[in-house]
Scaffold this motif. Structure first.
Motif, PDB file in Angstrom:
ATOM      1  N   TYR A 168       0.823  -1.205   0.000  1.00  0.00           N
ATOM      2  CA  TYR A 168       0.000   0.000   0.000  1.00  0.00           C
ATOM      3  C   TYR A 168       0.861   1.261   0.000  1.00  0.00           C
ATOM      4  CZ  TYR A 168      -4.043  -2.922   0.896  1.00  0.00           C
ATOM      5  OH  TYR A 168      -5.033  -3.854   0.781  1.00  0.00           O
ATOM      6  N   CYS A 169       0.304   2.322  -0.560  1.00  0.00           N
ATOM      7  CA  CYS A 169       1.002   3.606  -0.589  1.00  0.00           C
ATOM      8  C   CYS A 169       1.208   4.122   0.827  1.00  0.00           C
ATOM      9  CB  CYS A 169       0.198   4.623  -1.400  1.00  0.00           C
ATOM     10  SG  CYS A 169      -1.438   4.983  -0.688  1.00  0.00           S
ATOM     11  N   SER A 213       1.210   6.950   3.807  1.00  0.00           N
ATOM     12  CA  SER A 213       0.373   8.076   4.220  1.00  0.00           C
ATOM     13  C   SER A 213       0.830   8.480   5.603  1.00  0.00           C
ATOM     14  CB  SER A 213      -1.105   7.666   4.234  1.00  0.00           C
ATOM     15  OG  SER A 213      -1.916   8.697   4.761  1.00  0.00           O
ATOM     16  N   TYR A 250     -10.947   4.348   4.941  1.00  0.00           N
ATOM     17  CA  TYR A 250     -10.953   3.556   3.714  1.00  0.00           C
ATOM     18  C   TYR A 250     -10.847   2.059   4.028  1.00  0.00           C
ATOM     19  CZ  TYR A 250      -9.345   8.080   1.759  1.00  0.00           C
ATOM     20  OH  TYR A 250      -9.186   9.403   1.414  1.00  0.00           O
ATOM     21  N   ASP A 292     -10.006  -1.448   1.555  1.00  0.00           N
ATOM     22  CA  ASP A 292      -9.683  -1.964   0.221  1.00  0.00           C
ATOM     23  C   ASP A 292     -10.518  -3.223  -0.035  1.00  0.00           C
ATOM     24  OD1 ASP A 292      -8.555  -2.620  -2.188  1.00  0.00           O
ATOM     25  OD2 ASP A 292      -6.671  -3.358  -1.331  1.00  0.00           O
ATOM     26  N   ASP A 321      -6.947  -4.840  -4.024  1.00  0.00           N
ATOM     27  CA  ASP A 321      -6.023  -4.585  -5.129  1.00  0.00           C
ATOM     28  C   ASP A 321      -4.897  -3.627  -4.754  1.00  0.00           C
ATOM     29  OD1 ASP A 321      -7.437  -2.231  -4.924  1.00  0.00           O
ATOM     30  OD2 ASP A 321      -7.860  -2.064  -7.074  1.00  0.00           O
ATOM     31  N   GLY A 322      -4.795  -3.276  -3.471  1.00  0.00           N
ATOM     32  CA  GLY A 322      -3.660  -2.480  -3.020  1.00  0.00           C
ATOM     33  C   GLY A 322      -3.869  -0.986  -3.063  1.00  0.00           C
ATOM     34  N   ASP A 323      -5.099  -0.510  -3.325  1.00  0.00           N
ATOM     35  CA  ASP A 323      -5.367   0.926  -3.266  1.00  0.00           C
ATOM     36  C   ASP A 323      -6.748   1.159  -2.675  1.00  0.00           C
ATOM     37  OD1 ASP A 323      -7.464   0.948  -5.313  1.00  0.00           O
ATOM     38  OD2 ASP A 323      -5.854   0.668  -6.779  1.00  0.00           O
ATOM     39  N   THR A 359      -8.929   3.569  -4.111  1.00  0.00           N
ATOM     40  CA  THR A 359      -9.529   4.480  -5.074  1.00  0.00           C
ATOM     41  C   THR A 359     -10.768   3.924  -5.760  1.00  0.00           C
ATOM     42  OG1 THR A 359      -8.067   3.659  -6.827  1.00  0.00           O
ATOM     43  CG2 THR A 359      -7.273   5.538  -5.521  1.00  0.00           C
ATOM     44  N   ASP A 360     -11.102   2.661  -5.508  1.00  0.00           N
ATOM     45  CA  ASP A 360     -12.269   2.070  -6.160  1.00  0.00           C
ATOM     46  C   ASP A 360     -13.564   2.567  -5.522  1.00  0.00           C
ATOM     47  OD1 ASP A 360     -10.906   0.022  -7.997  1.00  0.00           O
ATOM     48  OD2 ASP A 360     -10.022  -0.414  -6.038  1.00  0.00           O
ATOM     49  N   SER A 380      -5.951   9.326   0.559  1.00  0.00           N
ATOM     50  CA  SER A 380      -5.468   8.093   1.198  1.00  0.00           C
ATOM     51  C   SER A 380      -3.961   7.910   1.088  1.00  0.00           C
ATOM     52  CB  SER A 380      -6.165   6.884   0.577  1.00  0.00           C
ATOM     53  OG  SER A 380      -5.892   6.813  -0.814  1.00  0.00           O
ATOM     54  N   CYS A 381      -3.301   8.678   0.241  1.00  0.00           N
ATOM     55  CA  CYS A 381      -1.858   8.523   0.029  1.00  0.00           C
ATOM     56  C   CYS A 381      -1.130   9.849   0.189  1.00  0.00           C
ATOM     57  CB  CYS A 381      -1.579   7.975  -1.374  1.00  0.00           C
ATOM     58  SG  CYS A 381      -2.223   6.330  -1.691  1.00  0.00           S
TER      59      CYS A 381
END
Length: 578
Positions: A347-348, A350, A413, A415, A419-421, A423-424, A469-470
């Motif tokens: 994950y990114c 933050s 958030y 996930d 999928d590792g982000d 943003t969906d 989120s990032c």
């Protein structure tokens, strides 16, 4: 206690009227709350006495089938999956995994006559010292079929608990029981009133079934305190859970009570401390004070009798009230090595660059319950996890301020598709602002399309509404945790494995009728037994099974767990009521 068996129903009715004496004693004397709790349950549930009478009659019939002493001593081996619910107010009460395992080890030793002090039984009772052949293991599979350590932890604001079962329900600050037909539930908490523990006898409500033990009387080492530091409070209370009464029959000093076991001597009342053999009463040669069901210190109890062993094992025989534990999959890790390991997801980052003014100081979701000071802008709590079921859930959180309460923007958030982000669509589950230090709550819905299994929960608290989120931001903090989705997309799409040796459910989702198709190799003449549980583990009653069709129209919409068995094959599955 050696007595001619009297009418079980009459005896149980008497228990409802006569509870164990309330003793003015300190924590240096054993005090079990099981009989007082039983009396309260009988007063509240008019049908309990009859259910317990039926269980006792089944135990008598089971014992009668044994025709000689050797057969009476024989016991069917069984291993019971255990879930331990730890409720702690202070750090010292949050007992270690090692202390929990020590209690499991003690149970295994005592219920299999492997205890090192078994040789201390006096010669007069040596031939009666039994091996019940009952084993225990921390659960490896939770009620939703996911991997588990068999341990749940929750930090609570409550400083002590009574014997009213509030620790057994999330609605009253505790943790819910897992399905009692598949697990032994142990709650560990700070009991009040000098009570070391209490258990629910077979026949009681499934939602409260299990054993409660005082933190300082649980297992060995850590918080365990002498003279109750050898795990024998667990042995005593699990004995009650397996249908054993106190050895003196809870009749005061009348010598007229019974523990419903024929080979324990008639005994006046409880013994305390570490007595020296013999200790006669009620015209016997000596009380069997070293029996686990007396009140002596941990170091002074070290045997079950043959009759007690038979009575406990009756529960697992055909028609026994705990027989479903023999087919529980709770002690078996899911997958059996056939499921490929999950792909590693990165994950990114933050992070807040300054926590001098504000930070996240509380996160509560399911069994995640963490209070903290500032964590240098980021806290990695991914090793801390909780189950998260499809449907409505609530998360609570709050900000800590050095002085002034600044306006903070919260974004939470999950996930869902792993999928590792974040943003969906739908993965931003909560967004709000506040300048208060008080606890905030947000309710969100886990979609049925969410992927089952472990995934990331991220909380971002920033003084800038544009923070996502990032990335780095100025003031505030980010915290990450793990949530394990249950009842999601993979559960519904796979339904029930279509192998020739497994049951199959259809349609799934179901609106009114759920069909149960037998394995191709099954005997179509065998009757089916079906149990349905909600995702809290509470059994649903009142459903009608007609042949191989389960009527589910009365169920509320949601995810349910179903156990189906024909006596030879058992399946544990999920289904959706739409």
């Amino acid at each position: 206690m050696k007595k001619t068996f009297y009418s079980v129903a009459l005896g149980l009715a008497g228990l409802a009227l006569t509870s164990s004496p309330v003793l003015a004693q300190g924590p240096q004397h054993r005090n079990c709350g099981s009989m007082d709790v039983l009396a309260q349950q009988m007063a509240a549930d008019p049908g309990l006495a009859q259910r317990m009478a039926s269980i006792d009659n089944q135990a008598l019939q089971f014992a009668a089938q044994k025709t000689n002493a050797a057969q009476r001593g024989a016991a069917a081996a069984i291993t019971i999956p255990v879930v331990v619910h730890v409720l702690y107010n202070t750090t010292a009460q949050n007992i270690s995994d090692a202390q929990i395992q020590s209690q499991i080890d003690v149970l295994n030793a005592d219920f299999q006559k492997l205890n090192s002090d078994a040789s201390s039984v006096p010669s007069a009772f040596a031939s009666l010292a039994a091996n019940p052949s009952i084993g225990f293991v921390l659960a490896k599979r939770d009620p939703s079929g996911n991997a588990t350590t068999g341990i749940e932890r929750k930090q609570v604001t409550q400083t002590s608990w009574g014997t009213d079962d509030k620790m057994k329900k999330t609605t009253t600050g505790g943790l819910n029981a897992w399905p009692s037909g598949s697990y032994l539930n142990l709650w560990v908490c700070n009991l009040s009133g000098g009570v070391l523990g209490y258990a629910q006898f077979p026949g009681g409500a499934t939602a409260t079934d299990g054993v409660v033990i005082l933190t300082t009387a649980f297992g060995k080492g850590g918080s365990a305190t002498a003279p109750f530091n050898l795990g024998r409070t667990g042995t005593h209370e699990v004995g009650h859970w397996l249908n054993l009464y106190h050895i003196w029959g809870d009749d005061g000093t009348a010598c007229t009570g019974s523990d419903q076991v024929s080979d324990t001597p008639n005994q006046a009342d409880e013994n305390y401390g570490a007595p020296t053999y013999p200790q006669p009463s009620c015209s016997n040669t000596s009380d069997m004070f070293m029996n686990y069901m007396d009140y002596v210190d941990d170091r002074a109890m070290y045997m079950f009798s043959t009759g007690q062993s038979t009575r406990m094992n009756a529960l697992f025989a055909t028609g026994g009230s705990r027989a479903s534990l023999k087919t529980s999959l709770g002690g078996t890790a899911p997958g059996g090595g056939t499921t490929p390991p999950p792909t590693t997801v990165t994950y990114c980052t933050s992070k807040g660059t300054s926590v001098g003014y504000e930070w996240i100081d509380l996160v509560q979701l399911g069994s995640i319950n963490r209070s903290s000071a500032a964590n240098a802008g980021y806290y990695d709590g991914s090793a801390t996890s909780t189950n998260l079921a499809v449907g409505s859930n609530t998360i609570s959180y709050s900000a800590g301020f050095a002085s002034t309460g600044y306006t903070e923007y919260w974004k939470i958030y999950i996930d869902y598709n792993q999928d590792g982000d974040f943003t969906d669509s739908g993965e931003l589950v909560a967004s709000r602002s506040s300048n208060l230090a008080s606890t905030l709550s947000s309710t969100f819905t886990v979609p049925a399309t969410a992927k089952n299994g472990a995934t990331r929960l991220r909380l971002v608290m920033s003084d800038n509404s544009a923070t996502t989120s990032c990335g780095s931001f100025s003031y505030g903090e980010t915290e990450d945790y793990t949530v394990t989705i249950t009842g999601g997309a993979s559960a519904r799409s796979t339904r029930l494995a279509a192998g020739a040796d497994q049951f199959r459910l259809y349609p799934n989702p179901a609106s009114s009728v759920l069909n149960i198709a037998r394995p191709a190799t099954a005997d179509a003449e065998l009757p089916l037994t079906v149990r349905v549980y909600d995702l809290r583990g509470a059994e649903i009653h009142g459903l009608t099974l007609a042949g191989e069709q389960l009527q589910v129209s009365t169920l509320a919409k949601g995810i349910y767990l179903l156990t189906v068995s024909d006596g030879q094959t058992t399946s544990h599955q999920r289904f959706v009521k739409e």
